[in-house]
Design a protein around this motif. Structure first.
Motif, mmCIF file in Angstrom:
data_model
loop_
_atom_site.group_PDB
_atom_site.id
_atom_site.type_symbol
_atom_site.label_atom_id
_atom_site.label_comp_id
_atom_site.label_asym_id
_atom_site.label_seq_id
_atom_site.Cartn_x
_atom_site.Cartn_y
_atom_site.Cartn_z
ATOM 1 N N LEU A 25 -7.790 -0.030 4.045
ATOM 2 C CA LEU A 25 -6.330 -0.131 3.955
ATOM 3 C C LEU A 25 -5.628 0.493 5.157
ATOM 4 C CD1 LEU A 25 -5.890 0.768 0.187
ATOM 5 C CD2 LEU A 25 -5.752 -1.503 1.217
ATOM 6 N N VAL A 28 0.859 -1.189 0.000
ATOM 7 C CA VAL A 28 0.000 0.000 0.000
ATOM 8 C C VAL A 28 0.891 1.233 0.000
ATOM 9 C CG1 VAL A 28 -1.733 1.314 1.279
ATOM 10 C CG2 VAL A 28 -1.845 -1.193 1.230
ATOM 11 N N VAL A 65 -2.278 0.417 -4.635
ATOM 12 C CA VAL A 65 -2.022 -0.921 -4.101
ATOM 13 C C VAL A 65 -1.321 -1.739 -5.175
ATOM 14 C CG1 VAL A 65 -3.025 -3.013 -3.111
ATOM 15 C CG2 VAL A 65 -4.056 -0.786 -2.620
#
Length: 549
Positions: free
Chosen positions: A201, A133, A211
């Motif tokens: 996230l 991420v 991502v």
């Protein structure tokens, strides 16, 4: 020539004798500690490798695969893998959208090679395949990132399939609720699609996120230790292994010199040398070792042996902390411990796109420590030009202890796909100080043009005569600019192929980006500033994600 006297301007010193203790060195290999394969330093070899990190260890691995008959000597100034590889943040993640397409493909091949090797050999290095991420806290920077990913999807859909853009949902700027998703691959399960929100996230306050599906966390020291132990175990294992691998730790290389050998000199591992080929001598406090081929896998310390690289590979100190997760009461005794589920890059500030370049992985439970690095803007001069990893920067240490809770949702319970907030402000998470178990520094090698240097050193930079045999001489594989894990392995293979010819028929596996090749033309362009220089005119560095712009 052997290095004597004071260092030149910008030149790196040797690795210090008392480095900070890295988390990754808490379980050192008993076989490698204080290891010297032979009591005395060999006087000659076919190849000398200086440096025992991921580059040096895999260069030796590929050399012995290609030529089992070779005598390879590896010199390490400290314990094995005690430099940057043993002191990094525990990531391996290719820059899929933040690099040119052919470089992204090269990094993906590095990642795939390492992942397959770990699986095939059952390497006990805590490899955990996950998603990465990249959370952006600067609106202008995230807008540029979205444009880059959109362009990638149009031109290289196979690469774009590896990433998704997560945006704030419609009306979120007013209510603070809702997230949106752009470019989600169709093959994702519905549950995964629901997780791809800023709240899901764990970065509800970000402007947006990218991502990447190809990412991993690992124990980097244990990966390298396995490779080195395997090389040592192969010594004398059968007729095909007539050569040897000789590791000499606590043996710093202090200088280099070259001379043409006498006609009677032959290489000890069966390879021939001629009177026209130079013999390189590596100087150490324990004596010298000579070979027709020397590979400097020395990254930030390259300029100590090659002062001509003082402005090409700049040592830069980074800092990492291993932090205990916040103490929390589970809702039920059966609830699992905190698992953040991804690796992270945290980039940018609302008022400055390049003021933050932090990174995070989590160790498996127990103890599930959060390995958090970055904060270089709080170090004096951003750590540029610092090659001493014997201390930590206290302002950086305080930042790392207290910053993570303000950007990442560290709640024990599964994060919601929605975020709460209001009044036009971004939702926030709870700021809290975390207790460190380890705090350490490591020295990165920042390249002047942002790319590693891989290849034979020309005479203008301190290499041998340029009309020698193409496969004989002094080689460099260094300068990863803080991004070595997804680059070093196949870069090392490319260097080995240059040294002994690529007769394996697997050149497509490497396909080294031309930007990485060490040439006089590239060096001249970098010094003219034809490329976007990593080192600017004031000697400071662009942040690690500066090339996104």
């Amino acid at each position: 020539m052997p290095q004597t006297g004071e260092l030149l301007d910008g030149q790196s010193g040797l690795p210090v004798d008392n480095p900070t203790k890295s988390y990754w060195h808490r379980e050192p290999s008993e076989k490698l500690l204080d290891h010297r394969t032979t009591k005395e330093l060999p006087r000659s070899a076919d190849v000398v490798i200086v440096g025992s990190g991921i580059t040096g260890s895999f260069a030796a691995h590929f050399l012995k695969e290609k030529r089992p008959d070779l005598n390879v000597v590896m010199l390490e100034a400290r314990e094995a893998c005690w430099g940057a590889t043993g002191r990094n943040g525990g990531h391996c993640q290719p820059a899929i959208y933040a690099a040119q397409a052919h470089i992204a493909s090269f990094e993906l091949r590095n990642f795939a090679y390492l992942k397959a090797l770990v699986e095939d050999l059952s390497i006990p290095c805590d490899w955990r395949s996950t998603s990465g991420v990249h959370a952006f806290y600067s609106a202008p920077l995230f807008a540029e990132v979205r444009r880059v990913v959109d362009d990638l999807a149009g031109a290289y859909p196979d690469l774009a399939a590896n990433v998704a853009v997560v945006t704030r949902g419609e009306g979120e700027g007013e209510s603070g609720k809702g997230d949106g998703l752009a470019g989600t691959p169709a093959y994702l399960l519905e549950g995964e699609r629901r997780e791809l929100t800023l709240g899901g996230l764990r970065v509800p306050g970000a402007e947006g996120a990218v991502v990447q599906w190809n990412a991993a966390s690992l124990w980097p020291y244990k990966l390298v230790a396995f490779v080195l132990e395997r090389l040592l175990a192969a010594n004398g294992a059968g007729a095909e292994a007539a050569g040897s691998f000789n590791l000499q730790t606590n043996t710093p290389a202090t200088g280099l010199s070259a001379a043409s050998p006498p006609a009677s000199l032959s290489s000890p591992g069966g390879s021939s040398s001629t009177t026209a080929s130079p013999v390189w001598t590596v100087h150490t406090p324990r004596g010298t070792v000579s070979a027709p081929r020397v590979l400097l896998a020395t990254n930030a310390y390259t300029s100590h042996l090659l002062p001509s690289f003082a402005d090409l590979i700049v040592p830069t100190r980074g800092q990492v902390s291993a932090l205990k997760p916040p103490e929390q009461q589970p809702a039920a005794p059966s609830d699992p411990p905190l698992d953040i589920g991804h690796t992270y890059y945290i980039v940018g500030e609302p008022d400055n796109a390049m003021e933050r370049d932090d990174y995070l992985v989590q160790r498996p439970p127990p103890p599930a420590e959060l390995v958090f690095g970055g904060g270089r803007r709080h170090a004096k001069g951003r750590g540029v030009g610092v090659w001493d990893d014997g201390s930590v920067d206290e302002p950086v240490a305080w930042y790392l202890r207290g910053e993570l809770g303000s950007v990442l949702d560290l709640s024990l319970h599964s994060p919601s796909s929605k975020t709460e907030g209001g009044g036009g402000s971004h939702p926030t998470v709870k700021k809290q100080d975390l207790e460190p178990t380890y705090e350490w520094t490591g020295i990165m090698g920042y390249s002047r043009d942002g790319h590693p240097f891989v290849g034979r050193v020309p005479s203008s930079l301190g290499g041998g005569p340029d009309d020698d045999d193409a496969d004989v001489g002094l080689y460099v594989c260094a300068g990863y600019t803080g991004h070595g894990m997804p680059n070093a392995v196949l870069s090392a293979k490319a260097a080995v192929d240059m040294m002994y010819g690529d007769g394996d028929g697997d050149g497509a596996e490497v396909d080294l980006p031309p930007e990485y090749e060490l040439t006089e033309q590239r060096v001249a362009a970098a010094r003219r500033g034809d490329e976007v220089a990593v080192v600017d005119s004031k000697g400071t560095l662009y942040a690690d994600f500066g090339h996104l712009l």
